[in-house]
Write an enzyme that holds these catalytic residues in place. Structure first.
Site, mmCIF file in Angstrom:
data_model
loop_
_atom_site.group_PDB
_atom_site.id
_atom_site.type_symbol
_atom_site.label_atom_id
_atom_site.label_comp_id
_atom_site.label_asym_id
_atom_site.label_seq_id
_atom_site.Cartn_x
_atom_site.Cartn_y
_atom_site.Cartn_z
ATOM 1 N N VAL A 1 0.736 -1.113 -0.094
ATOM 2 C CA VAL A 1 0.039 -0.017 -0.035
ATOM 3 C C VAL A 1 0.859 1.216 -0.054
ATOM 4 O O VAL A 1 0.345 2.373 0.093
ATOM 5 C CB VAL A 1 -0.841 0.062 1.094
ATOM 6 C CG1 VAL A 1 -2.014 -1.139 1.078
ATOM 7 C CG2 VAL A 1 -0.097 0.101 2.434
ATOM 8 N N HIS B 1 -4.285 -4.328 -2.349
ATOM 9 C CA HIS B 1 -4.726 -4.180 -0.568
ATOM 10 C C HIS B 1 -5.082 -2.495 -0.598
ATOM 11 O O HIS B 1 -4.875 -2.333 0.674
ATOM 12 C CB HIS B 1 -3.798 -4.719 0.219
ATOM 13 C CG HIS B 1 -3.803 -6.176 0.280
ATOM 14 N ND1 HIS B 1 -2.824 -6.986 0.624
ATOM 15 C CD2 HIS B 1 -4.792 -7.160 -0.277
ATOM 16 C CE1 HIS B 1 -2.902 -8.090 0.526
ATOM 17 N NE2 HIS B 1 -4.041 -8.293 -0.103
ATOM 18 N N CYS C 1 -19.782 15.750 4.823
ATOM 19 C CA CYS C 1 -20.940 15.241 5.224
ATOM 20 C C CYS C 1 -21.303 14.710 6.981
ATOM 21 O O CYS C 1 -21.885 14.409 7.199
ATOM 22 C CB CYS C 1 -21.470 14.057 4.544
ATOM 23 S SG CYS C 1 -20.742 12.436 5.031
ATOM 24 N N GLY D 1 9.078 -10.956 -2.724
ATOM 25 C CA GLY D 1 9.131 -10.453 -1.505
ATOM 26 C C GLY D 1 7.677 -10.607 -1.015
ATOM 27 O O GLY D 1 7.361 -9.707 -0.127
ATOM 28 N N ASN E 1 13.024 -14.317 -3.505
ATOM 29 C CA ASN E 1 13.005 -14.040 -2.001
ATOM 30 C C ASN E 1 14.223 -14.658 -1.297
ATOM 31 O O ASN E 1 14.578 -15.550 -1.755
ATOM 32 C CB ASN E 1 11.622 -14.925 -1.546
ATOM 33 C CG ASN E 1 11.156 -14.265 0.019
ATOM 34 O OD1 ASN E 1 12.129 -14.138 0.546
ATOM 35 N ND2 ASN E 1 9.861 -14.096 -0.139
#
Ligand code: OAD
Length: 246
Positions: free
Chosen positions: A103, A119, A150, A187, A213
């Site tokens: 993210v 995500h 609002c 990863g 990885n």
């Protein structure tokens, strides 16, 4: 660490047109952003049930906002690493799609053009009452949690535990995998579903699968090739190899 790229991967890279990069927290580890699992992982220090679910947010929105601001402060101090940049550079030679569980917005900051965010994105937010979007909010410590015009609570646009993935992003990711010549999984521990189904689907579609990885994962057995290196080094090596024959 400079590892030579495996011959089978070189042959695939010579004939490939479409590359898909499926990335997880390890992709950003070399930018200084902690991963979720492992000894220094975020979920060893914080409790997901208190921070990353909707009920926790309703109970204590300020705490959840403080936590995301803490993570944003780390992200804002960090920069895309050579791995993010290599993926962007590979666009000179291939059609490149990035499917990320992260993210942190770092693929975007590196300049990648086609990114599917499974995500969510820590820079994006929306009102839980009217859905109005509010991007790039900073949340100073002293204030109350942000509210929409609002009156509704604004929440980070992050997929929390128990929530569905954004269907448009997931379906688009499935489509680009159908067209992929090489699927790189980078990863990620591969234990969070439904995101991890995408790697399993790529395997079912008999794509050439590469895992990058430093350690084995739950998904290692499905890969045609595993590169036990950090993502930045491995991707730099791949880019250098491609540049040598393109
Ligand atoms: P994890 O923390 O589960 O796994 C990170 C992986 O990165 C591990 O397999 C590490 O071995 C690997 N790794 C560490 N350093 C690396 C490096 N320099 N180069 C390459 N790999 C490295 O993170 P994710 O698999 O991304 O969900 O976790 C999946 C989801 O779980 C996250 O998106 C998050 C979390 O709960 C949400 O926030 C919805």
């Amino acid at each position: 660490m400079k590892n030579k790229i495996n011959e089978a991967l070189i042959e695939k890279l010579k004939s490939a047109k479409n590359l898909v990069f499926f990335t997880g927290a390890g992709m950003s580890a070399e930018s200084g952003i902690p991963t979720f699992r492992g000894t220094d992982g975020i979920w060893n220090k914080f409790k997901p049930e208190e921070l990353a679910n909707f009920n926790a947010f309703l109970k204590n929105p300020k705490l959840v906002w403080e936590w995301y601001q803490y993570r944003k402060d780390i992200i804002h101090k960090s920069a895309p690493n050579n791995g993010h940049i290599a993926i962007k550079e590979l666009e000179k030679y291939y059609s490149v799609s990035v499917i990320t569980q992260n993210v942190d917005n770092l693929h975007y900051r590196a300049g990648s053009s086609e990114i599917y965010e499974l995500h969510g994105n820590i820079e994006k937010n929306y009102c839980i009452s009217c859905n109005k979007r509010y991007d790039f909010i900073d949340f100073p410590e002293s204030t109350d949690s942000p509210r929409c015009e609002c009156g509704g609570l604004i929440r980070p646009d992050i997929v929390w535990f128990g929530e569905n993935l954004p269907q448009d992003q997931y379906s688009s990711a499935e489509k680009v995998i159908e067209e992929a010549d090489i699927f790189f999984s980078i990863g990620t521990s591969g234990i969070v579903y439904p995101a991890a189904y995408l790697a399993l689907n790529a395997n079912k579609l008999k794509k050439f699968l590469v895992e990058i990885n430093p350690v084995d994962t739950e998904l290692t057995h499905i890969f045609d090739l595993t590169i036990r290196n950090s993502s930045a080094s491995a991707l730099e090596n791949i880019l250098t190899t491609v540049e040598s024959f393109k």
